[in-house]
Design a protein around this motif. Structure first.
Motif: not given
Length: 241
Positions: A19-31
């Motif tokens: 999972t890319s960092t962008a997707d991790v942030c998108r899934f988790s809500g972390v900016k």
């Protein structure tokens, strides 16, 4: 305290290897910018790990335990004391419990406690485990000035590392402060379902009434302090024209 970025990245690769960092942030809500800045600084906030853990269906309490700074969370969970459990009952619910006992009434639905944390959960938790010398022990072990520790309590916040240090100094399980500060939920910390209500029900009528009185007195002081600060601010603005 925060988490070392290298250790965090190893952990993240373990739970989301493709999972890319962008997707991790998108899934988790972390900016994305927030996480990037934390990684560059070498310190990732515990709140970021908690959000990401939840996004990938992992218990954040267990995730924190994988880091050396949170080794105290490993092993068999230490159950909270009744005093800790009741400290996480809001003042409003506490007053409702008093009324419920005084006048049960027919057809009245049973009291359902609000979720943790509440408006004074941090201070109430510290007060519940304080033997009179706790603040001094925490100050001595962490180096935090007593007035700064008190400021955290007044603001109803407690950094995770300070929460752990407070638990350790009080000789209670490590989860209480993390629940009181809202970092993890009571379920994530392993507290049994209905534990707060059960602890409340175990209190005698006298104990419940005395605690409700103490809470009301503390609430009154907080409201008066807020009113005084507001009045002081208004006078300053009036003087400025």
């Amino acid at each position: 305290m925060s988490l070392p970025s290298k250790a965090f990245q190893r952990w993240l690769h373990g739970i989301a290897p493709n999972t890319s960092t962008a997707d991790v942030c998108r899934f988790s809500g972390v900016k994305r910018t927030t996480l990037a800045q934390q990684l560059v600084r070498g310190k990732v906030a515990e709140s970021s790990l908690v959000s990401i853990s939840r996004a990938f269906d992992m218990n954040p309490f267990d995730a924190l335990a994988q880091f050396e700074a949170y080794a105290a969370l490993r092993g068999t969970p230490v159950p909270p004391t009744d005093a800790e459990l009741v400290s996480q009952v809001s003042t409003t619910d506490l007053l409702r419990a008093v009324v419920e006992r005084s006048d049960p009434g027919e057809g009245v639905p049973p009291l359902v406690l609000a979720e943790t944390p509440h408006g004074s959960s941090v201070r109430n938790w510290v007060d519940a485990i304080d033997d009179g010398e706790l603040r001094h022990r925490v100050s001595g072990s962490t180096g935090i000035a007593p007035q700064n520790f008190s400021a955290h309590l007044t603001a109803n916040r407690l950094p995770p590392e300070l929460a752990l240090a407070t638990s350790r100094a009080a000789g209670v399980g490590p989860a209480g402060g993390l629940v009181a500060s809202g970092l993890v939920t009571e379920a994530e910390a392993g507290w049994p379902p209905g534990a707060r209500r059960d602890a409340l029900d175990r209190m005698t009528d006298g104990e419940l009434a005395l605690l409700a009185g103490e809470r009301l007195q503390a609430l009154g002081k907080a409201l008066r302090r807020h009113e005084h600060e507001l009045d002081h601010s208004n006078r300053i603005w009036e003087n400025l024209g």
